[in-house]
Design an enzyme around this catalytic site. Structure first.
Site, PDB file in Angstrom:
ATOM      1  N   GLU A  80       0.774  -1.195  -0.054  1.00 39.46           N
ATOM      2  CA  GLU A  80       0.193   0.073  -0.092  1.00 39.46           C
ATOM      3  C   GLU A  80       0.756   1.316   0.012  1.00 39.46           C
ATOM      4  O   GLU A  80       0.663   2.346  -0.572  1.00 39.46           O
ATOM      5  CB  GLU A  80      -0.865  -0.067   1.373  1.00 39.46           C
ATOM      6  CG  GLU A  80      -1.794  -1.114   1.581  1.00 39.46           C
ATOM      7  CD  GLU A  80      -1.026  -2.036   2.369  1.00 39.46           C
ATOM      8  OE1 GLU A  80       0.182  -2.547   2.250  1.00 39.46           O
ATOM      9  OE2 GLU A  80      -1.694  -2.546   3.629  1.00 39.46           O
ATOM     10  N   GLU A 104       8.273 -32.192  -3.942  1.00 41.42           N
ATOM     11  CA  GLU A 104       8.502 -32.722  -5.426  1.00 41.42           C
ATOM     12  C   GLU A 104       8.039 -34.275  -5.685  1.00 41.42           C
ATOM     13  O   GLU A 104       8.349 -34.825  -6.913  1.00 41.42           O
ATOM     14  CB  GLU A 104      10.033 -32.314  -5.961  1.00 41.42           C
ATOM     15  CG  GLU A 104      10.182 -30.943  -6.149  1.00 41.42           C
ATOM     16  CD  GLU A 104      10.566 -30.230  -7.543  1.00 41.42           C
ATOM     17  OE1 GLU A 104      10.294 -31.091  -8.397  1.00 41.42           O
ATOM     18  OE2 GLU A 104      10.651 -28.973  -7.690  1.00 41.42           O
ATOM     19  N   GLY A 129       6.672 -41.800  -2.500  1.00 42.34           N
ATOM     20  CA  GLY A 129       6.619 -42.214  -1.015  1.00 42.34           C
ATOM     21  C   GLY A 129       6.656 -40.627  -0.263  1.00 42.34           C
ATOM     22  O   GLY A 129       5.822 -40.546   0.807  1.00 42.34           O
ATOM     23  N   ALA A 130       7.302 -39.673  -0.718  1.00 40.91           N
ATOM     24  CA  ALA A 130       6.927 -38.354   0.186  1.00 40.91           C
ATOM     25  C   ALA A 130       5.695 -37.878  -0.204  1.00 40.91           C
ATOM     26  O   ALA A 130       5.114 -37.287   0.591  1.00 40.91           O
ATOM     27  CB  ALA A 130       8.032 -37.302  -0.560  1.00 40.91           C
ATOM     28  N   ALA A 131       5.285 -38.055  -1.344  1.00 40.78           N
ATOM     29  CA  ALA A 131       3.592 -37.808  -1.871  1.00 40.78           C
ATOM     30  C   ALA A 131       2.919 -38.235  -0.938  1.00 40.78           C
ATOM     31  O   ALA A 131       1.857 -37.679  -0.329  1.00 40.78           O
ATOM     32  CB  ALA A 131       3.318 -37.959  -3.117  1.00 40.78           C
ATOM     33  N   ALA A 141       3.332 -39.513   2.019  1.00 37.27           N
ATOM     34  CA  ALA A 141       3.571 -39.045   3.384  1.00 37.27           C
ATOM     35  C   ALA A 141       2.690 -37.894   3.747  1.00 37.27           C
ATOM     36  O   ALA A 141       2.068 -37.686   4.559  1.00 37.27           O
ATOM     37  CB  ALA A 141       5.044 -39.117   3.690  1.00 37.27           C
TER      38      ALA A 141
END
Lengths: 322, 322
Positions: B54, B253, B257-259, B261
Site C-alpha cells: 500500500e 516434488e 513415498g514423499a507424496a 507421506a
C-alpha cells in the site's frame, strides 16, 4: 476452409450423431442445405441406412435448394441402389450451386465417383477432409480401411490413475453426472466389452439407463478365451475384432486387464478418461502392462481432443494419432 | 462484490505474486490505487517486507489518490513499526474515499484494527474475503493459523497416474514447457522437498533454471529420519513442518513415498498435476498408500481450481478444501 463452411459442416457433423447407432452397418451421415445464410433443409441417416442424410435434407429444402449449398459429412454416393437414387444425382437434380464434403467415401462403390459426378454436373465441390466429418464416420472408415470396428476405451480414474481402492472398492470413483454421460456413450455404441474378470466380479449390466434410449442396448461382449454367459458374446483377443460382424463402434469398459490388452495391441482409437478429483494412493491401477519398452515409445500416440466437466469430475477425450 | 471491484482486486493479487518469495517471512501483498477508472499507483511487498504494497502504491499515486480507491489483497496494517508508519494511517492521510480489502489480517497485531481505523477515518471499506487475495497470502495464513508452511505437492504423471515406467525410467514424462513451468513454481517457493529415495536415486538439483531467476534457489530439504547430505536439510516427518522456520511456501516434488507421506498426514494444501498425454500401463504409481479406508473418505477433499496447457501436457491445479 472458410469459417462459414467449417461452421455449417460442424452443424452437419452434429446431426450425424443422431444416426448412431441405428444406421449401422451404414455410415451415420449428417447434411445441411443452406441458402443465403439460412438453413433450408437438414437430415441424417435414418435407421437401417435409408433415407440417406442428403436425400432427407434435399427433400426438406425442396425448391429452396436451387442455387444453395449442401454441407454433408460424407461424399454423396454415386451408386444406384434398389433402395433409392444416388445422392450425387439428387444433388444435381436439386440445382445446388455448391457442395462442401467432409470425408471422401472410402467405400469403393463411391470412392471419389460422387465428387466427380457433382463436378461434371457443374457443381462447385470443396473437400474439408475427414477431421471435419466428426466421429459419426469413424466406424465406417475403420470398417473399410482397417477391417475392424472403431474402438473407444473408457476409464474412470482417480487423479492418481486408480480404478479402485487397494481392497477392490470401486463404487464410486466418479459422480452421477459423469456416470450418466457413460450411458450416453453406450447408447452410441454398437457393442460394449468388458474383461472376463470384471464380468465375474461386477456382473455389470452395461445397459443404457437414459429416458427414451432404453432400446439402445448395445451387444454385450466379454474378453475371454472361454465361453460367454447367456446374453453375452465372447471375444478371444483384441486381434479378433474383425469377427465382431456389423459392429462399427466398440466401447471397451475395462477393467485394467481388458484396457491393457487393447492398448497393448494398439487397438484403441479413442480414449475417454472420466477423472474424479480424488486421490486414492496405492490403489488398483486402471491400466495393466501394455508392453512398453521405453518412455519415448509412449509419446506422440495420443492427442487431447476435448475436456469436459461433469460436476466435480472431468472427461478427457484423447484420440490415437495414426 | 461488484465486477469492477473483483477485477481490480485480481490485478492487485497478480502484483502480489511478484513479492514471492523474497518478502518472506512477511506476507506478499499487492495493491492498486484507482481513480476514475484509471490506475494511479500500484505496489507489492518489497524484499524483506518493506515498503509495504500500500505504501508503494500510495507513494506512486501521490495527490491522485485523493478521492480514489485502494485495492489491497491484505488488510492494511495498523501497527506502527520502526520501519515505517502504519498503512491504515497512510491511507487516511492520502485522502482515499474507499478501500477494498481481500483477506482480513490473521496477524494479531492487526487483526481487524486496520479496517476499524480506516472506517473511523470516514473511509468506506469493503471486505472481499480470503479467496480474492490469491495464493500470495496462503503462506501467511498457514503460518499464523496453522503454524506451518503452505504446502504444494507437485506430481508429473501419465494419463494412468504413473511417474515412471516399470523399470524406473522417468525421463521424461512431461515435455519442456511443463518442466519450465515447474522451475517457475520453484522460484516462488521458499523451500523444496524430496523423499529420501528420490534424493538417492535421482540426486535432483532442484534449482531454478529460468533466466533472471537463478538467485531464487529455494532451500533444499529431504524427507528422512537420517542425516541430510551437504547443501540439504532434513525433515523427519511431515508432522514436523513447523520446524521449517521461516519457510512460508513448501514445494514437495515427490517421489511417490514423499507424496504419500504428506497426503497421509493431510498436509497438502495445493496439488499440481502435470499430466502428459501418454499411457504407461503397469508403471510406477505416483502416489503410495495414503491410509484411505474407503472411497467415500476420498471424496470432497479436492476442488479443481484451474487447468492449463503446456504444449501437449496439461497442468491440473487442485486446492484442498478445509
Amino acid at each position: 476452409m472458410p469459417a462459414e463452411d467449417a461452421r455449417w459442416l460442424a452443424a452437419a457433423a452434429a446431426l450425424a450423431e443422431r444416426a448412431r447407432p441405428l444406421a449401422r452397418p451404414n455410415p451415420g451421415v449428417g447434411a445441411v442445405v443452406v441458402k443465403n445464410g439460412v438453413v433450408a433443409g437438414r437430415g441424417w441417416t435414418r435407421p437401417g441406412g435409408r433415407p440417406h442424410a442428403e436425400a432427407a435434407a434435399l427433400a426438406m429444402a425442396g425448391e429452396k435448394a436451387r442455387g444453395g449449398t449442401l454441407y454433408v459429412t460424407l461424399e454423396p454416393c454415386a451408386h444406384r441402389s434398389e433402395r433409392g437414387p444416388a445422392c450425387a444425382d439428387l444433388a444435381t437434380a436439386a440445382g445446388l450451386a455448391r457442395v462442401v464434403v467432409g470425408m471422401a467415401d472410402p467405400d469403393p462403390r463411391t470412392g471419389g465417383a460422387g465428387i466427380t459426378r457433382l463436378r461434371e454436373a457443374g457443381i462447385e465441390v470443396a473437400e474439408a477432409g475427414r477431421d471435419a466429418a466428426g466421429l459419426g464416420l469413424a466406424g465406417h472408415e475403420a470398417a473399410l480401411t482397417l477391417g475392424r470396428p472403431h474402438v473407444t476405451l473408457k476409464l474412470a480414474l482417480s487423479l492418481d490413475g486408480c480404478i479402485a481402492a487397494a481392497n477392490g472398492e470401486s463404487k464410486w470413483i466418479t459422480g452421477e453426472a459423469a456416470r450418466n454421460h457413460v450411458h450416453r456413450e453406450r447408447a452410441r455404441a454398437d457393442a460394449i466389452l468388458v474383461g472376463g474378470e470384471t464380468l465375474r466380479a461386477d456382473a455389470p449390466r452395461l445397459d443404457v439407463r437414459l429416458p427414451g434410449l432404453e432400446t439402445r442396448a448395445p451387444e454385450r461382449w466379454v474378453l475371454t478365451r472361454g465361453a460367454a454367459p447367456e446374453g453375452w458374446r465372447a471375444l478371444a483377443a483384441p486381434k479378433d475384432l474383425a469377427a465382431m460382424g456389423n459392429v462399427r463402434y466398440l466401447f471397451v469398459e475395462g477393467g485394467a486387464g481388458a484396457a491393457a490388452a487393447f492398448l497393448h495391441a494398439d487397438l484403441v482409437d479413442r480414449l475417454l478418461i472420466y477423472r474424479a478429483p480424488i486421490v486414492i494412493g496405492g490403489g488398483r491401477p486402471g491400466v495393466g502392462d501394455i508392453g512398453l519398452s521405453s518412455l519415448v515409445e509412449a509419446h506422440g500416440r495420443w492427442v487431447r481432443e476435448d475436456t469436459r466437466t461433469f460436476g466435480p469430475d472431468t472427461l478427457e477425450i484423447h484420440r490415437r494419432t495414426r
